[in-house]
Scaffold this active site. Structure first.
Site, PDB file in Angstrom:
ATOM      1  N   ILE A 126       0.820  -1.215   0.000  1.00 53.69           N
ATOM      2  CA  ILE A 126       0.000   0.000   0.000  1.00 53.69           C
ATOM      3  C   ILE A 126       0.851   1.261   0.000  1.00 53.69           C
ATOM      4  O   ILE A 126       0.345   2.354  -0.273  1.00 53.69           O
ATOM      5  CB  ILE A 126      -0.971   0.029   1.201  1.00 53.69           C
ATOM      6  CG1 ILE A 126      -0.202   0.114   2.517  1.00 53.69           C
ATOM      7  CG2 ILE A 126      -1.909  -1.163   1.175  1.00 53.69           C
ATOM      8  CD1 ILE A 126      -1.088   0.402   3.725  1.00 53.69           C
ATOM      9  N   ASP A 127       2.141   1.150   0.296  1.00 50.16           N
ATOM     10  CA  ASP A 127       2.987   2.340   0.432  1.00 50.16           C
ATOM     11  C   ASP A 127       3.452   2.914  -0.902  1.00 50.16           C
ATOM     12  O   ASP A 127       3.947   4.042  -0.942  1.00 50.16           O
ATOM     13  CB  ASP A 127       4.214   2.018   1.283  1.00 50.16           C
ATOM     14  CG  ASP A 127       3.858   1.747   2.733  1.00 50.16           C
ATOM     15  OD1 ASP A 127       3.083   2.530   3.296  1.00 50.16           O
ATOM     16  OD2 ASP A 127       4.348   0.742   3.297  1.00 50.16           O
ATOM     17  N   ASP A 129       6.110   2.224  -2.539  1.00 51.05           N
ATOM     18  CA  ASP A 129       7.505   2.601  -2.283  1.00 51.05           C
ATOM     19  C   ASP A 129       8.508   1.690  -2.988  1.00 51.05           C
ATOM     20  O   ASP A 129       9.663   1.601  -2.578  1.00 51.05           O
ATOM     21  CB  ASP A 129       7.773   2.611  -0.782  1.00 51.05           C
ATOM     22  CG  ASP A 129       7.554   1.244  -0.129  1.00 51.05           C
ATOM     23  OD1 ASP A 129       6.986   0.349  -0.788  1.00 51.05           O
ATOM     24  OD2 ASP A 129       7.944   1.077   1.040  1.00 51.05           O
ATOM     25  N   ARG A 154     -13.815  15.714   7.932  1.00 48.88           N
ATOM     26  CA  ARG A 154     -13.989  17.138   7.668  1.00 48.88           C
ATOM     27  C   ARG A 154     -15.410  17.593   8.003  1.00 48.88           C
ATOM     28  O   ARG A 154     -15.627  18.722   8.449  1.00 48.88           O
ATOM     29  CB  ARG A 154     -13.652  17.476   6.213  1.00 48.88           C
ATOM     30  CG  ARG A 154     -13.581  18.982   5.962  1.00 48.88           C
ATOM     31  CD  ARG A 154     -13.199  19.302   4.540  1.00 48.88           C
ATOM     32  NE  ARG A 154     -11.823  18.964   4.219  1.00 48.88           N
ATOM     33  CZ  ARG A 154     -10.776  19.704   4.557  1.00 48.88           C
ATOM     34  NH1 ARG A 154     -10.959  20.819   5.265  1.00 48.88           N
ATOM     35  NH2 ARG A 154      -9.560  19.352   4.219  1.00 48.88           N
ATOM     36  N   MET A 169      -0.646   5.521   7.628  1.00 45.41           N
ATOM     37  CA  MET A 169       0.530   4.663   7.511  1.00 45.41           C
ATOM     38  C   MET A 169       1.588   5.313   6.639  1.00 45.41           C
ATOM     39  O   MET A 169       1.284   6.120   5.762  1.00 45.41           O
ATOM     40  CB  MET A 169       0.141   3.295   6.953  1.00 45.41           C
ATOM     41  CG  MET A 169      -0.529   2.397   7.986  1.00 45.41           C
ATOM     42  SD  MET A 169      -0.834   0.756   7.313  1.00 45.41           S
ATOM     43  CE  MET A 169      -1.215  -0.117   8.850  1.00 45.41           C
ATOM     44  N   LYS A 214     -12.645  28.055  10.408  1.00 41.73           N
ATOM     45  CA  LYS A 214     -12.496  27.608  11.791  1.00 41.73           C
ATOM     46  C   LYS A 214     -12.341  26.101  11.919  1.00 41.73           C
ATOM     47  O   LYS A 214     -12.570  25.530  12.976  1.00 41.73           O
ATOM     48  CB  LYS A 214     -13.694  28.090  12.602  1.00 41.73           C
ATOM     49  CG  LYS A 214     -13.756  29.621  12.660  1.00 41.73           C
ATOM     50  CD  LYS A 214     -14.880  30.111  13.539  1.00 41.73           C
ATOM     51  CE  LYS A 214     -14.879  31.635  13.597  1.00 41.73           C
ATOM     52  NZ  LYS A 214     -15.971  32.162  14.436  1.00 41.73           N
ATOM     53  N   LYS A 243      -8.263  17.521  17.704  1.00 43.24           N
ATOM     54  CA  LYS A 243      -8.594  16.118  17.900  1.00 43.24           C
ATOM     55  C   LYS A 243      -7.721  15.242  17.004  1.00 43.24           C
ATOM     56  O   LYS A 243      -7.145  15.716  16.021  1.00 43.24           O
ATOM     57  CB  LYS A 243     -10.066  15.853  17.585  1.00 43.24           C
ATOM     58  CG  LYS A 243     -11.026  16.662  18.458  1.00 43.24           C
ATOM     59  CD  LYS A 243     -10.911  16.284  19.920  1.00 43.24           C
ATOM     60  CE  LYS A 243     -11.910  17.066  20.756  1.00 43.24           C
ATOM     61  NZ  LYS A 243     -11.766  16.796  22.213  1.00 43.24           N
TER      62      LYS A 243
END
Length: 319
Positions: A126-127, A129, A154, A169, A214, A243
């Site tokens: 999933i990276d 890389d 959001r 990750m 905000k 949060k």
């Protein structure tokens, strides 16, 4: 070549089953017996190998994870373990192995090739890389999972007028954070490839508040900082209500996207084709939307880099 085997190793990624299916059905299409090695290199050492049929991969293309299961094997890092694995394959008359995984999995494949087994690597992580390929199997799905989470968070960030730090990750590679953060409109994206300036992060938050905004989203790769640590720094220096959401392994699971299903299918089938042509010790990949192949030694020599232009784009669009 009479028999081919396939294994998955390292971290699972959505689309691995599509790649397995590609290997199995391409082999059967060419009248080649195909075997599944369960539990990665650990299963190879323990001879956990079964012949696969057409139906073995039926109704799997839409499933996340890997039907062959996966593990990490310290024993296979030893010469004795490698010899045992190669011997188990030879005793079954298996001539070639398709290894689906990442860098560590490919190093294991290279060791098998040194013991007389033809190998072909399929990049599944999933990276995203792995060098010498523009995409790895699983990256698109994982990125879309993170984008969906950003969109949902959001909504509540807007409702409560809060800052949310979302930890994703990426211990050594920030591609998930970068792509998802850019596509999700994050105000700041922090990745391990580039140092971040906390004052710059705070300035971006203040600029937003000064123009009436905000709520903000900050995406951080786990290799930079934990979400909790970053959140505490922001609270301490700005006094803003912050949060944290840690997405964790939810990024690895789930139904693969159409893109990952297609990519896995294409790469798996091509790996079989190359083995049948007598090729070995290579990795198949995607470049300019074409399936290509490259020697594994070249994969090990290069170091995958995050796209700096994308990073700069994210900064310029999040003002």
């Amino acid at each position: 070549m009479i028999k081919i085997a396939v294994l998955t190793s390292g971290g699972d990624s959505p689309g691995m089953n599509a790649a397995i299916r590609g290997v199995v059905r391409r082999s059967i299409y060419n009248d080649i017996d195909v075997y599944g090695i369960y539990h990665g290199y650990h299963g190879l050492i323990n001879n956990d190998i079964e012949k696969l049929e057409m139906g073995s991969v039926g109704d799997t293309i839409h499933r996340g994870g890997t039907i062959l299961h996966t593990s990490r094997s310290e024993e296979f890092r030893t010469e004795k373990g490698q010899e045992q694995g190669a011997q188990n394959l030879k005793s079954l008359g298996i001539d070639g192995v398709v290894v689906i995984g990442g860098d560590g999995s490919f190093k294991g494949a290279e060791k098998l090739s040194q013991h007389g087994i033809s190998v072909m690597g399929v990049p599944g992580t999933i990276d995203n890389d792995i060098p010498c390929t523009e995409m790895t199997v699983g990256f698109d799905t994982a990125t879309n999972t993170v984008i969906e989470a950003i969109d949902r968070i959001r909504d509540t960030a807007t409702s409560h007028e809060r800052i949310f730090v979302i930890e994703v990750m990426g211990r050594d590679c920030g591609n998930i954070a970068l792509w998802a953060g850019l596509a999700g409109g994050a105000e700041s994206i922090l990745i391990p490839e580039f140092e971040y300036d906390m004052d710059e992060v705070l300035d971006r938050l203040k600029q937003g508040y000064n123009r009436g905004k905000k709520h903000s989203i900050i995406v951080v790769a786990e290799g930079v900082s934990t979400g909790s640590e970053l959140s505490e720094q922001i609270k301490e220096k700005s006094g803003l209500d912050t949060k944290v959401t840690v997405l964790g392994h939810v990024q690895r699971g789930g139904t693969p996207t159409a893109y990952d299903r297609m990519l896995g299918s294409r790469l798996g089938a091509k790996a079989v084709d190359l083995l049948l042509e007598g090729e070995s010790n290579k990795m198949v990949g995607l470049n300019n939307n074409k399936i290509t192949s490259v020697d594994l030694t070249e994969v090990f020599l290069e170091k995958e880099k995050v796209d700096y232009d994308l990073y700069e784009l994210g900064k310029s669009l999040s003002i």
